[in-house]
Scaffold this motif. Structure first.
Motif, short mmCIF file in Angstrom:
data_model
loop_
_atom_site.label_atom_id
_atom_site.label_comp_id
_atom_site.label_asym_id
_atom_site.label_seq_id
_atom_site.Cartn_x
_atom_site.Cartn_y
_atom_site.Cartn_z
N GLY A 1 0.79 -1.22 0.00
CA GLY A 1 0.00 0.00 0.00
C GLY A 1 0.83 1.27 0.00
O GLY A 1 0.34 2.33 0.41
N THR A 2 2.05 1.20 -0.50
CA THR A 2 2.93 2.38 -0.48
C THR A 2 2.46 3.49 -1.42
O THR A 2 2.90 4.64 -1.29
N GLN A 3 1.59 3.15 -2.38
CA GLN A 3 1.06 4.15 -3.30
C GLN A 3 -0.33 4.62 -2.88
O GLN A 3 -1.05 5.23 -3.66
N GLY A 4 -0.70 4.32 -1.62
CA GLY A 4 -2.01 4.70 -1.13
C GLY A 4 -3.01 3.57 -1.24
O GLY A 4 -2.68 2.46 -1.68
N LEU B 1 -4.96 -5.49 -13.26
CA LEU B 1 -5.34 -4.58 -14.33
C LEU B 1 -4.17 -3.66 -14.67
O LEU B 1 -3.40 -3.29 -13.78
N VAL B 2 -4.05 -3.28 -15.93
CA VAL B 2 -3.09 -2.27 -16.33
C VAL B 2 -3.80 -1.23 -17.19
O VAL B 2 -4.82 -1.52 -17.82
N SER B 3 -3.24 -0.05 -17.20
CA SER B 3 -3.77 1.02 -18.04
C SER B 3 -3.63 0.64 -19.50
O SER B 3 -2.55 0.29 -19.96
N THR B 4 -4.73 0.68 -20.23
CA THR B 4 -4.69 0.33 -21.65
C THR B 4 -3.77 1.28 -22.43
O THR B 4 -3.08 0.86 -23.37
N VAL C 1 -4.70 4.57 -5.87
CA VAL C 1 -3.95 3.93 -6.96
C VAL C 1 -4.65 4.18 -8.29
O VAL C 1 -4.01 4.50 -9.30
N ILE C 2 -5.97 4.04 -8.30
CA ILE C 2 -6.73 4.27 -9.54
C ILE C 2 -6.58 5.73 -9.99
O ILE C 2 -6.41 6.01 -11.18
N GLU C 3 -6.62 6.64 -9.05
CA GLU C 3 -6.43 8.06 -9.39
C GLU C 3 -5.04 8.30 -9.97
O GLU C 3 -4.87 9.07 -10.92
N VAL D 1 0.81 8.18 -13.32
CA VAL D 1 1.90 8.00 -12.36
C VAL D 1 2.09 6.51 -12.06
O VAL D 1 3.21 6.03 -11.92
N ILE D 2 0.98 5.79 -11.95
CA ILE D 2 0.97 4.34 -11.79
C ILE D 2 0.26 3.77 -13.01
O ILE D 2 -0.65 4.40 -13.57
N HIS D 3 0.66 2.58 -13.44
CA HIS D 3 0.09 2.02 -14.67
C HIS D 3 -0.76 0.77 -14.46
O HIS D 3 -1.39 0.29 -15.40
N GLY D 4 -0.75 0.23 -13.24
CA GLY D 4 -1.53 -0.97 -13.01
C GLY D 4 -1.63 -1.30 -11.54
O GLY D 4 -0.99 -0.68 -10.69
N GLY D 5 -2.46 -2.29 -11.24
CA GLY D 5 -2.62 -2.70 -9.86
C GLY D 5 -3.11 -4.12 -9.74
O GLY D 5 -3.88 -4.60 -10.58
#
Length: 337
Positions: free
Chosen positions: A66-69, A237-240, A74-76, A82-86
């Motif tokens: 959870g270091t990215q919140g 999931l990753v950002s398309t 993370v979705i935001e 800034v982040i591409h997937g989760g």
């Protein structure tokens, strides 16, 4: 590393022939999963496979714990690049595609076979829904059956109603479940749960057994009720937008390798949850079964949760489809028969 993981890595080595110069593509993946868990192991295996198979032209960078919140954060961060997937739980997936939470309704499903039947029957619909929101689906993960753990004994529903139970802040399914079952929920972000157990703000939590230990909550509870608030799903999931930067010939191979590893993760998580219950009991945790005479009430309330969220999280049509799939699954001859 498992034999399957090694095999996947070996397969990845054969992906690329001579490569033309290409800019490196980095996929930054965030997750709430702690270090040392099978969820992180799976992502790291995928990371290695992708790196080997593309000769480091595509790299997965992992941010655990959870270091990215929280998952909403993370979705935001994904939306701004800034982040591409989760590797998300149902909480994050539901932020993107609310209807996927139908996989987590308490007492709608009797076993994982029914959940799997629904999940795979609706996978194409869910995948399309994610695509329309700008996300590429790479495979399922899960947390498992989420039980109530407490530092005070509670057997019946009335006794559970006396407990101060953490509820994931901003989770519409959990909030509706707690309201319908008459449970006392204390809304908190995931990061505040352990401290709140220590201070007495809450005396109970819900999680899968393995997830409970991974987050170190097990040190503050003594009892495990078989009251489940549902089955925790998950997915990678990753950002398309970022995904499409990868060479087309590699995308299918990466997706295939990721899916293979995530499918083994599902088995690992289910085994870990079973093993963890035994380990918790051995360490002094008391497992309290649900009274058989209360089961009809639990199922009745679960049906109310499902019906009450039609038009909010999912449609009446989707709920009817899910119930139809479950009915068909229950009608199948059992292996032991």
């Amino acid at each position: 590393m498992s034999k399957l993981s090694v095999a996947i890595l070996a397969l990845g080595l054969a992906w690329a022939g001579p490569l033309a110069a290409q800019e490196e593509v980095k996929i930054r993946i965030a997750t709430q999963a702690p270090e040392g868990t099978v969820w992180l192991d799976a992502i790291k295996d995928i990371q290695k496979t992708v790196s080997k198979g593309t000769k480091d032209r595509v790299k997965f960078e992992i941010f655990p714990n959870g270091t990215q919140g929280d998952e909403k954060a993370v979705i935001e961060r994904m939306e701004v690049g800034v982040i591409h997937g989760g590797l998300f739980t149902g909480i994050g997936l539901g932020e993107i595609l609310p209807k996927i939470r139908i996989l987590e309704v308490p007492f709608l499903y009797e076993n994982t076979e029914e959940i799997d039947a629904v999940k795979y029957a609706l996978e194409a619909e869910f995948t399309k829904g994610f695509e329309e929101k700008g996300f590429t689906f790479l495979g399922w993960a899960e947390v498992g059956w989420a039980y109530i753990f407490s530092n005070k004994r509670a057997k019946t529903l009335d006794e559970l109603r006396q407990r101060k139970i953490w509820v994931w802040q901003g989770d519409p399914l959990a909030e509706r479940t707690f309201k319908t079952y008459g449970l006392s929920g204390v809304p908190l972000p995931l990061t505040d749960v352990l401290t709140s157990l220590q201070t007495g703000m809450i005396d109970s939590v819900y999680n899968s057994p393995y997830g409970l230990v991974g987050l170190q909550w097990h040190r503050k509870v003594k009892y495990m009720s078989r009251m489940t608030v549902g089955h925790g799903t998950g997915a990678l999931l990753v950002s398309t937008k970022q995904w499409n930067k990868i060479r087309p010939k590699w995308r299918g191979r990466i997706k295939k390798a990721a899916r293979a590893r995530l499918d083994t993760l599902l088995t690992e998580v289910r085994e870990k949850n079973k093993e963890t219950i035994v380990e918790l009991e051995s360490a002094g945790t008391t497992v309290i079964p649900l009274p058989e005479d209360e089961m009809p009430k639990y199922k009745e309330l679960g049906a109310k949760v499902a019906d009450s969220l039609c038009g909010t999280l999912w449609s009446k049509e989707l709920l009817a489809k899910v119930r139809g799939i479950i009915k068909e699954e229950r009608a199948k001859p059992k292996k032991s028969e």
